[in-house]
Design an enzyme around this catalytic site. Structure first.
Site, mmCIF file in Angstrom:
data_model
loop_
_atom_site.group_PDB
_atom_site.id
_atom_site.type_symbol
_atom_site.label_atom_id
_atom_site.label_comp_id
_atom_site.label_asym_id
_atom_site.label_seq_id
_atom_site.Cartn_x
_atom_site.Cartn_y
_atom_site.Cartn_z
ATOM 1 N N HIS A 132 4.698 -12.410 161.183
ATOM 2 C CA HIS A 132 5.490 -12.430 162.410
ATOM 3 C C HIS A 132 5.540 -13.872 162.926
ATOM 4 O O HIS A 132 4.524 -14.570 162.918
ATOM 5 C CB HIS A 132 4.877 -11.509 163.462
ATOM 6 C CG HIS A 132 5.755 -11.298 164.656
ATOM 7 N ND1 HIS A 132 5.841 -12.217 165.683
ATOM 8 C CD2 HIS A 132 6.611 -10.290 164.984
ATOM 9 C CE1 HIS A 132 6.703 -11.769 166.593
ATOM 10 N NE2 HIS A 132 7.171 -10.604 166.195
ATOM 11 N N GLU A 134 5.600 -15.210 165.826
ATOM 12 C CA GLU A 134 4.653 -15.538 166.895
ATOM 13 C C GLU A 134 3.267 -15.804 166.327
ATOM 14 O O GLU A 134 2.582 -16.743 166.739
ATOM 15 C CB GLU A 134 4.587 -14.424 167.937
ATOM 16 C CG GLU A 134 3.662 -14.790 169.093
ATOM 17 C CD GLU A 134 3.343 -13.640 170.024
ATOM 18 O OE1 GLU A 134 2.217 -13.615 170.565
ATOM 19 O OE2 GLU A 134 4.209 -12.769 170.211
ATOM 20 N N CYS A 201 1.491 -9.044 176.647
ATOM 21 C CA CYS A 201 2.231 -9.435 177.838
ATOM 22 C C CYS A 201 2.497 -8.247 178.751
ATOM 23 O O CYS A 201 2.475 -7.085 178.332
ATOM 24 C CB CYS A 201 3.522 -10.152 177.450
ATOM 25 S SG CYS A 201 4.908 -9.065 177.089
ATOM 26 N N SER A 229 12.036 -6.250 165.615
ATOM 27 C CA SER A 229 11.401 -6.379 166.925
ATOM 28 C C SER A 229 10.055 -5.668 166.947
ATOM 29 O O SER A 229 9.982 -4.436 166.886
ATOM 30 C CB SER A 229 12.316 -5.793 168.006
ATOM 31 O OG SER A 229 11.619 -5.649 169.226
ATOM 32 N N SER A 230 8.987 -6.449 167.069
ATOM 33 C CA SER A 230 7.639 -5.877 167.068
ATOM 34 C C SER A 230 7.445 -4.917 168.232
ATOM 35 O O SER A 230 6.982 -3.789 168.061
ATOM 36 C CB SER A 230 6.592 -7.004 167.142
ATOM 37 O OG SER A 230 5.288 -6.478 167.276
ATOM 38 N N ASN A 231 7.804 -5.340 169.455
ATOM 39 C CA ASN A 231 7.521 -4.488 170.614
ATOM 40 C C ASN A 231 8.352 -3.210 170.578
ATOM 41 O O ASN A 231 7.906 -2.163 171.036
ATOM 42 C CB ASN A 231 7.709 -5.264 171.918
ATOM 43 C CG ASN A 231 9.146 -5.481 172.299
ATOM 44 O OD1 ASN A 231 9.763 -4.649 172.958
ATOM 45 N ND2 ASN A 231 9.724 -6.606 171.879
ATOM 46 N N SER A 276 13.663 -7.093 173.853
ATOM 47 C CA SER A 276 14.723 -8.002 173.395
ATOM 48 C C SER A 276 16.074 -7.303 173.280
ATOM 49 O O SER A 276 17.033 -7.894 172.782
ATOM 50 C CB SER A 276 14.339 -8.616 172.042
ATOM 51 O OG SER A 276 13.950 -7.617 171.119
#
Length: 332
Positions: A132, A134, A201, A229-231, A276
């Site tokens: 990832h 990030e 977050c 998208s991870s989240n 996102s």
């Protein structure tokens, strides 16, 4: 009403959902740079992990790249919301690009903590997903002494060189999964230093909390978000873990009528969106669910998010209208 039209009865909207402050800021940085400096604006990696957003910015003149060698001399470059390694940052400076950093401030906070503690002699365990951007950016703040763990089993393989060890976390993980891995880290390394405040977050936490309330009340959960998208993926997984059928869609046309079959009075559908995913996609999904028979759309009560992150110097001192007017004004 046809059988197909009665597949869905009601839609329940999670609160909060969709864009977070970091995503809002990152997209606005690219849009302001395009208005102020003109196309093309180069962006390292997708600015955020959403197909619609990326395609929209491409149409406005953004060029997304992975290798800085693809960026011509003198160009304007934006770092994505996920952050970059020190090596990428140093290369951009050496090549003389005009750089605007769209790294989410909550990711930057983790980078700053890593740099500070590394100067004090700490090594790090990073909880996150390999590959990832990030994670690559955070681990790339150091040349060594940072160990990635993706699950509980990985913790046993960490072999720090010294006894000063700290833990940091990818900001978009499942809160529950990260807590389980952190518990194992603390069991194996009892003296590990934790962040003063959890790295995951606020937006990730709030959206997961909303799904925990939503999922038990509906027959099916739909998450609007892109596969990268991870989240967004974590929201779908969370709903499934709570025993509710859950699907992720990049756009309204991805919805499949078969997902809502088998409910005599029509399915009650829960709808959320990753941090996102823009609201226009949510509205298009709602329209599609209404076409499948949904008679009502109800919003759940949830946390109201008021977080706002300032823009970088050189972009944030004027409104978009002022910037556009200046650009279109005749030059003397």
């Amino acid at each position: 009403m046809s059988d197909a039209a009665a597949l869905v009865n009601e839609v329940l909207l999670a609160e909060p959902r969709g864009f977070c402050a970091g995503v809002d800021r990152a997209i606005e940085i690219v849009e302001r740079a395009l208005v102020k400096f003109g196309a093309p604006i180069y962006v390292r990696h997708e600015i955020v992990h959403n197909t619609y957003v990326v395609n929209d910015l491409k149409a406005k003149g953004a060029i997304f790249i992975e290798d800085l060698a693809e960026v011509p001399p003198g160009a304007t470059l934006v770092f994505s919301a996920h952050g970059v390694s020190r090596a990428v940052r140093d290369e951009a400076a050496a090549r003389g690009f005009q750089v605007f950093d769209a790294t989410c401030p909550l990711v930057t906070k983790v980078h700053v903590e890593v740099a500070k503690l590394a100067r004090e002699g700490f090594e790090f365990i990073m909880i996150g997903h390999k590959g990832h951007p990030e994670v690559e950016g955070t681990m790339g703040q150091l040349s060594d002494g940072i160990y990635l763990v993706e699950d509980v089993a990985d913790v046993a393989g960490v072999r720090p060189r010294g006894d000063k060890l700290a833990v940091v976390t990818q900001t978009t993980l499942s809160v529950d999964d990260a807590a389980g891995i952190l518990a194992e880290v603390k069991r194996v390394f009892p003296h590990v230093r934790e962040p003063k405040k959890q790295d995951i977050c606020y937006a990730t936490q709030n959206r997961q909390d909303a799904v925990k309330l939503l999922a038990p009340q509906v027959d099916v959960v739909i998450v609007v978000g892109s596969p990268t998208s991870s989240n967004s993926n974590r929201l779908r997984e969370l709903a499934e873990r709570l025993g509710t059928d859950a699907y992720m869609v990049d756009a309204a046309e991805d919805l499949q009528a078969a997902w809502f079959d088998g409910h005599p009075h029509g399915a009650r559908v829960g709808l959320t969106a990753g941090a996102s995913a823009p609201d226009i996609l949510v509205q298009q999904v709602i329209a599609r669910l209404k076409a499948l028979g949904a008679l009502s759309v109800q919003r759940m009560h949830g946390v109201e998010e008021t977080v706002h992150f300032p823009l970088p110097m050189g972009l944030g001192d004027k409104s978009m209208q002022q910037v556009a007017a200046e650009r279109s004004a005749p030059r003397s």
